[in-house]
Design an enzyme around this catalytic site. Sequence first.
Site, PDB file in Angstrom:
ATOM      1  N   LYS A 198     -26.000  17.614  37.680  1.00  0.00           N
ATOM      2  CA  LYS A 198     -24.683  17.022  37.919  1.00  0.00           C
ATOM      3  C   LYS A 198     -24.823  15.533  38.229  1.00  0.00           C
ATOM      4  O   LYS A 198     -25.775  15.115  38.920  1.00  0.00           O
ATOM      5  CB  LYS A 198     -24.032  17.754  39.085  1.00  0.00           C
ATOM      6  CG  LYS A 198     -22.625  17.330  39.465  1.00  0.00           C
ATOM      7  CD  LYS A 198     -22.149  18.196  40.632  1.00  0.00           C
ATOM      8  CE  LYS A 198     -20.712  17.924  41.030  1.00  0.00           C
ATOM      9  NZ  LYS A 198     -20.286  18.837  42.126  1.00  0.00           N
ATOM     10  N   SER A 202     -16.146  21.091  41.293  1.00  0.00           N
ATOM     11  CA  SER A 202     -16.330  19.797  40.648  1.00  0.00           C
ATOM     12  C   SER A 202     -17.544  19.723  39.730  1.00  0.00           C
ATOM     13  O   SER A 202     -17.713  18.743  38.996  1.00  0.00           O
ATOM     14  CB  SER A 202     -16.462  18.701  41.728  1.00  0.00           C
ATOM     15  OG  SER A 202     -17.638  18.899  42.514  1.00  0.00           O
ATOM     16  N   SER A 228     -17.569  24.064  44.485  1.00  0.00           N
ATOM     17  CA  SER A 228     -17.848  23.293  43.278  1.00  0.00           C
ATOM     18  C   SER A 228     -18.967  23.839  42.397  1.00  0.00           C
ATOM     19  O   SER A 228     -19.115  23.390  41.264  1.00  0.00           O
ATOM     20  CB  SER A 228     -18.151  21.839  43.640  1.00  0.00           C
ATOM     21  OG  SER A 228     -16.993  21.209  44.131  1.00  0.00           O
TER      22      SER A 228
END
Length: 476
Positions: free
Chosen positions: A82, A158, A182
């Site tokens: 990420k 996220s 997330s």
Amino acid sequence: MLSNRPWHLLTIADLSRSLESGELSSLDLTRHFLDRIAHLDPALNAYRLVDEERALAQARAADRLRETGAGGRLLGIPLAVKDLFDVAGWPTSAGTHLLAEAARTADAGAVRRLREAGMVLVGKTNTVQFAYGGAGINHDQGTPRNPWHEAHHVPGGSSSGSGVAVAAGLTPAALGSDTGGSVRIPAALCGVSGLKTTVGRVSRAGVYPLSWTLDSVGPLARSVEDLGLLYDRLQGPDVDDPSTYGHPSDAAFETLETGIGGLRLAFAESVFWDEVDPELQAAVRDCADVFRDLGAEVSSLEFSVASSAQSLNRQGLIIAGEAWALNRGWLENHFEELDPVVAQRMVKGRDVTAEEYFRINLEMQRLRAEAVRSMTSVDALLVPTTAIPALPLDQVDASTEAYTTHNLAYLRNTAIGNVLNLCGLSVPCGLTTKGSPIGLMIYAKPFEEALALRIGHAFQTATDWHLQTPSLSHID
């Protein structure tokens, strides 16, 4: 022997065995994933950055290591991270163009551990700006496209790009972070497995922070077995993250096959089920039959502390206050350049008083103790990961009110676990009639990740939901 399934549909465990036997090279495997990224990602937008030259060099190095007799289950396996995680030589944009240029000088702690295990870092995946949102929307760098649908559906956030990349076969595994869900939300909406670790289990050093109180690091992969491999390598103390000290090792992979006979599982009867989509409710409740067939006891448990945790976190003041403190410069000086759905929520942290902040933190500590006491009669809790499935992007993003309503529906069940500091595992447990994946969440007590993974692995040995993949015919 290699399976007849394409390489991108195999688990890390399968790929590792083929690498160890010499049937497969890391170079060929890495090229396979790079080719898929080049072909599919222009439509999916899972990746923020792909470094083909660097990935191929790492793959060649992994193959040379194997030739010397070196081993390890993760050696030569491609990985995506990420775009909150620092990687030496690459920028960490945290979902905003304002941070997209400055290269970092060192790896995040979690990245370093996986690179030391020989994993091949392919690139960085897109994220919600500053990791502040559960639907997965980013108006600045683009919203990744959920691969299960022809029309653009939200991927969950996220760690949106990480979920899409694993689900679409653009990487065998990806790193995510989880402050309010997330890792687990994109895992559920994209039909993959995702682990939210207890704060203090995995280093957060070098990860762009949202909330130092609630941030955690966790992996996403095709199977729980793969999560066990990754988790065992990720966990442990890091001098750059003091929260990781004082926790004994919790080796998970070696206990995955222990089985769950005699374990006490319970549906957590509380706010977790309020206004949950009927198809999601039915799929999660049906999991009881699977667990009973595996020898576990399945009951129901009144878990009222979840409602208290939701009420405490209703306005998200802990995250908002800490996020404001961390990002104040961007909010004060570049507000109009930020993603409005993030900036308008985050700026509310400016008004959190010291009295409110400390009061909420003290109450959170009390609720965490109450949650552990409430779970003394069970080994783990079962709940839906999200209240609703993946919905069309234009429906979720139709207005500020629509975004707020849907974002809360994605975050509610997962955020409760962050407030209570539980470890949480999301695994696929069905598909809706419209073809959206459904996630089952397994909550275990703090620092009992090995137990949660053991339960999830048992479920996956008895079902094939984790083997279901999107056809991608609408992209091919």
